[in-house]
Scaffold this motif. Sequence first.
Motif, mmCIF file in Angstrom:
data_model
loop_
_atom_site.group_PDB
_atom_site.id
_atom_site.type_symbol
_atom_site.label_atom_id
_atom_site.label_comp_id
_atom_site.label_asym_id
_atom_site.label_seq_id
_atom_site.Cartn_x
_atom_site.Cartn_y
_atom_site.Cartn_z
ATOM 1 N N ASP A 412 0.850 -1.194 0.000
ATOM 2 C CA ASP A 412 0.000 0.000 0.000
ATOM 3 C C ASP A 412 0.879 1.236 0.000
ATOM 4 O OD1 ASP A 412 -1.855 1.971 0.309
ATOM 5 O OD2 ASP A 412 -2.659 1.257 2.222
ATOM 6 N N SER A 460 4.466 -5.517 -3.761
ATOM 7 C CA SER A 460 3.358 -6.465 -3.901
ATOM 8 C C SER A 460 3.570 -7.473 -5.014
ATOM 9 C CB SER A 460 2.049 -5.701 -4.164
ATOM 10 O OG SER A 460 2.152 -4.901 -5.335
ATOM 11 N N ASN A 530 -6.030 0.805 -5.931
ATOM 12 C CA ASN A 530 -4.815 1.385 -5.357
ATOM 13 C C ASN A 530 -4.238 2.391 -6.358
ATOM 14 O OD1 ASN A 530 -2.983 1.561 -3.209
ATOM 15 N ND2 ASN A 530 -1.579 0.092 -4.136
#
Length: 618
Positions: A412, A460, A530
Amino acid sequence: MRQHGGTQRPGEKCFAGGVLVALLLSLLPWQALAADRGAWAAYVNYVVGDSVTYGGKGYDCRQPHQSLPGWEPPNVPALWLEKTGSVDVQAPTAPTGLTAPSKTANSVSLTWNGSTDNVGVTGYEVFANGGASAVATTPGATSVTVSGLTANMTYTFTVKARDAAGNRSAASSAFSVTTNPPSTDTQAPTAPASLRSTGTTSTSVSLAWNASSDNQGVTGYEVFTNGGSTAAATTTGATSVTVSGLSANTSYSFTVKARDAAGNRSAASAALSVKTQTAPVGEVPSKILVGYWHNFDNGSGFIRLRNVSPKWDVINVSFAEPTSGATGGTIGFTPYNSSEADFKADVAYLQSQGKKVIISIGGANGQVRLETATARTNFVNSMGAIIEKYGFDGMDIDFEGHSLSLDAGDADFKNPRTPVVTNLISAIRALRDRFGAKFLLTMAPETFFVQLGYAFYGGSCISCDNRAGAYLPVIYAVRDILSWLQVQDYNSGPIIGLDDQYHTMGNADFHVAMTDMLLAGFPVGKNPNNVFPALRPDQVAIGLPANNNAGGGYTAPAEVQKAVNALVKGIPVGSYTLRSNVANNKGFRGLMSWSVNWDAFANYEFTNSHRPYLDSLK
């Protein structure tokens, strides 16, 4: 490790022309990424480490090249090495349940059930009427609106899923839908009322107005300046907007029109005259040229700081570097070929001429990793002392190599937890708080650390380099105090743009695609939940090498100006379609170059070409 913009320090071997470019290609950090380019295709620029599939087998690129018909991987073992392990050649399942929950006279909204894949689905392509080219794509979402259609026309749609290896699914079952008849709504909204100014700066005016009404509904507003026919700003329904990119101490006349879904425009509001503020003494111009000045001699020639070309608005002194190793945090700076007194006098002289002088930290040799709170404190204290000692107007973060990376699982970007990232954010804010609102903060990351984050985000993406997109959490966290971002559009591998196509440096297309990502925002790691938000246009500059000696990806001035024209005037470059708003892009900040020294070496081609061009945009 390469230098910023291809510099060499004294004692390093200097390479010429194509040899230097080849060396850079072999050393760039994105080479370790082994980018998966899907199925092999002709006329594509491949680089070392790229992977493709062909004939049910996988291949790794051995040499950078542009593919040509007949150069299929089995035919040219000098370019491609066949993989010995397993290769993903399994296509996703076909999407199901294609339907249209809504439509208008000119658009159809489609939804479908997601596909499955042995590795993972990365996106979908929508086709119309059996065409071979997709009319819409998504980075993973199972819905899309296809626009630009003809009223009262039947369209037959299908959808295909794709995976990271480039495998496409079979098409979904076809779904036919007829667009609505031409709209019979010919009633325009009422004119906006009570147009007023809610604030001004030397380069912007903030406006607000009372909402219009319409028999069907108002869908947005357009703001016009000085009686022009092209909107200076638009909204999708909001009754306020800030018009930027204006000139200081200048009166502007504004009007607003409302529009509805049928394209009807209202009459213009009553005109409002607003005068921008006078520019403060020493304020940075609305269109700038930023140049890096070498605090060393690498063969481009030494220039005393006070003798730089007057065409530069901002001079970045490069570089301040760590004195206690990459992780100690203590930064030092000693003027090259100058006494401290003379260097201070040179900084003050340029400032007296209206220039800004900034200290740049890092470069390829200056690795800085603030892994601990102690390192962060050392960084703040040492940088603060350097800035005070020489009177710099701000600082430029030019962290390259391994200075920034993301811990596994730090996915994030809005809430990072990797120490080298969070400590840098904290240090930047501490220095800004220390020196106040006029303190300039700029950054010069490589495309690897910013735009690559659209396709791969290091925190990620398990198979990616953990540095991919690693600047994004820093930029996001300090965007409220960021003066401008000047991404290095050079020494870069091919980067995927918002059109999901690879773009290669050295031409207008590359600069448009890379800059549009910053002006429009983008989903990080192609995750629609995101999204890295767009920067203001005045926070965006394009970074360029001054000439071929300065680094890979040199772009001729005419091509650079074609790119800027596309961004701020809407003049197309090739087939790329802007995602950002041209009307708002007029506030685009300008151009950065590596470097002042290389520009002088090339008889000032960069400054002589771009100074008058930028002045014409003000």
